[in-house]
Design a protein around this motif. Sequence first.
Motif, mmCIF file in Angstrom:
data_model
loop_
_atom_site.group_PDB
_atom_site.id
_atom_site.type_symbol
_atom_site.label_atom_id
_atom_site.label_comp_id
_atom_site.label_asym_id
_atom_site.label_seq_id
_atom_site.Cartn_x
_atom_site.Cartn_y
_atom_site.Cartn_z
ATOM 1 N N ALA A 152 1.345 -1.074 0.357
ATOM 2 C CA ALA A 152 0.162 -0.230 -0.122
ATOM 3 C C ALA A 152 1.066 0.810 0.091
ATOM 4 O O ALA A 152 0.519 2.683 -0.467
ATOM 5 N N GLY A 153 1.655 1.297 0.638
ATOM 6 C CA GLY A 153 2.998 2.056 0.858
ATOM 7 C C GLY A 153 3.530 2.759 -0.534
ATOM 8 O O GLY A 153 3.521 3.702 -1.478
ATOM 9 N N LEU A 154 3.555 1.576 -1.056
ATOM 10 C CA LEU A 154 4.660 2.072 -2.350
ATOM 11 C C LEU A 154 3.242 2.329 -3.474
ATOM 12 O O LEU A 154 3.813 3.203 -4.477
ATOM 13 N N VAL A 164 0.825 14.838 2.111
ATOM 14 C CA VAL A 164 1.502 13.564 3.195
ATOM 15 C C VAL A 164 0.445 13.649 4.077
ATOM 16 O O VAL A 164 -0.234 12.850 4.734
ATOM 17 N N TYR A 165 0.700 14.767 5.235
ATOM 18 C CA TYR A 165 -0.094 14.251 6.746
ATOM 19 C C TYR A 165 -1.563 14.173 6.846
ATOM 20 O O TYR A 165 -1.985 13.634 6.857
ATOM 21 N N THR A 166 -1.931 15.239 5.819
ATOM 22 C CA THR A 166 -3.249 15.523 5.321
ATOM 23 C C THR A 166 -3.855 13.657 5.288
ATOM 24 O O THR A 166 -4.864 13.993 5.608
ATOM 25 N N ILE A 167 -3.213 13.274 4.381
ATOM 26 C CA ILE A 167 -3.960 12.372 3.654
ATOM 27 C C ILE A 167 -3.788 11.137 5.047
ATOM 28 O O ILE A 167 -4.228 10.007 5.339
ATOM 29 N N PHE A 170 2.584 5.297 -7.852
ATOM 30 C CA PHE A 170 1.428 5.297 -8.503
ATOM 31 C C PHE A 170 0.422 6.827 -8.096
ATOM 32 O O PHE A 170 0.135 6.844 -8.958
ATOM 33 N N MET A 171 0.259 6.568 -6.989
ATOM 34 C CA MET A 171 -0.755 7.822 -6.764
ATOM 35 C C MET A 171 -0.048 9.423 -6.513
ATOM 36 O O MET A 171 -0.395 10.217 -5.908
#
Length: 111
Positions: free
Chosen positions: A59-61, A77-80, A66-67
């Motif tokens: 999931a991290g990759l 990044v912190y928000t998500i 890809f996202m």
Amino acid sequence: MDTAHPGSTEHKQQHPISLYLKIWGLLFVLSTLSYLVDFYHLEGLLRWSLILLFMVLKAGLIASVFMHMLWERLALVYTIFLPPLVLLVLVILMASEADYIFQLREVFFNE
């Protein structure tokens, strides 16, 4: 043809295809390792730890490459990623408290 207006500082970000191929290969390896956990009939805490580890790595990759989260601002990044992490911590705390209450009830009500 570039859609940006002349004089604008807008840049298109383009990554080499080799990066995506490497990530696909790594995802394939992680999926194979996840399959091997079932193939070798691992059980108990080791099984679930490995399955969760491989799931989180995949999931991290996917999210980072890809996202395109790897190249985003840290605030985005912190928000998500921060809210699900906080929820996970709260679920772990609730599970440990539920286990404590269950054990406490066994002590007092099974006498």
